[in-house]
Design an enzyme around this catalytic site. Structure first.
Site, PDB file in Angstrom:
ATOM      1  N   CYS A  55     -47.563 -42.208  58.682  1.00 59.95           N
ATOM      2  CA  CYS A  55     -47.775 -41.322  59.829  1.00 59.95           C
ATOM      3  C   CYS A  55     -46.476 -40.636  60.231  1.00 59.95           C
ATOM      4  CB  CYS A  55     -48.320 -42.126  61.009  1.00 59.95           C
ATOM      5  SG  CYS A  55     -49.724 -43.166  60.613  1.00 59.95           S
TER       6      CYS A  55
HETATM    7  C1  BEZ Z   1     -48.487 -46.278  57.529  1.00 59.39           C
HETATM    8  O1  BEZ Z   1     -48.686 -45.251  58.161  1.00 59.39           O
HETATM    9  O2  BEZ Z   1     -47.776 -46.292  56.544  1.00 59.39           O
HETATM   10  C2  BEZ Z   1     -49.118 -47.548  57.986  1.00 59.39           C
HETATM   11  C3  BEZ Z   1     -50.175 -47.478  58.856  1.00 59.39           C
HETATM   12  C4  BEZ Z   1     -50.748 -48.659  59.297  1.00 59.39           C
HETATM   13  C5  BEZ Z   1     -50.250 -49.856  58.871  1.00 59.39           C
HETATM   14  C6  BEZ Z   1     -49.202 -49.911  57.997  1.00 59.39           C
HETATM   15  C7  BEZ Z   1     -48.623 -48.747  57.555  1.00 59.39           C
END
Ligand code: BEZ
Length: 179
Positions: A55
């Site tokens: 994200c």
């Molecule tokens: C990520 O955006 O990489 C992510 C999202 C949720 C949990 C772990 C990583």
């Protein structure tokens, strides 16, 4: 999902108000679904958590960079929503230098639950969070839907593709060409 109206909920945001003075001049401001969605064509994207790697490295900054491209396709606003409180969402936006997007705190998960997108992420110690999805929403009605595959509680992977800004933009362009 296409053709459905977004749920009517109240979001608890924190807004800067210089009139308050002092070192932390912020106050609560309630915003409704109608405030965000009525009379506008918007892109909404929802993700599992502020500050998480995909994200923060790709999805949020890429939407920010492509904002003017979305505007050219008839999008008025781009909203990022997450099951995080207003303090976390504001801190994340600030840390990422976000100027074009609006971050919506769905701290209690009510909007995400009513969208049918709430999943358990207890495997990561996150509790209930949003499955990753994107949507084009016109005056509160879902016009296009981009959900990542494999919707599940405690999913071991974090699929990211359908809800990327590049994919959503491409779809908007194709739609315009076909019109
Ligand atoms: C990520 O955006 O990489 C992510 C999202 C949720 C949990 C772990 C990583």
């Amino acid at each position: 999902m296409i053709g459905k109206r977004v749920p009517d909920v109240t979001f608890r945001t924190r807004v800067r108000d210089e009139a308050i003075g002092g070192p932390n001049p912020f106050r609560w401001e309630e915003k409704s679904s109608s405030d965000y969605f009525s009379g506008k064509r918007v892109v909404l994207f929802s993700l599992p958590g502020a500050f998480t790697p995909t994200c923060s490295t790709y999805q949020l900054p890429d939407f920010e960079k492509l904002f003017s491209d979305f505007k050219a396709e008839g999008v008025d606003e781009i909203y990022c929503i997450s099951v995080n409180d207003a303090f976390v969402m504001n801190a994340w936006g600030k840390s990422q230098g976000i100027e074009n997007l609006k971050l919506i705190p769905d701290g209690s998960g009510e909007f995400t639950r009513k969208m049918g997108m709430l999943v358990a992420k207890d495997n990561l110690g996150f509790g209930m969070r949003s499955w990753r999805y994107g949507a084009v929403i016109n005056d509160g009605v879902i016009e296009q839907w981009f959900e990542e595959e494999g919707f599940a509680d405690n999913c071991e992977s974090d699929p990211y593709g359908a809800s990327s800004p590049q994919n959503i933009l491409e779809n908007l362009r194709e739609l315009k060409k076909a019109a």
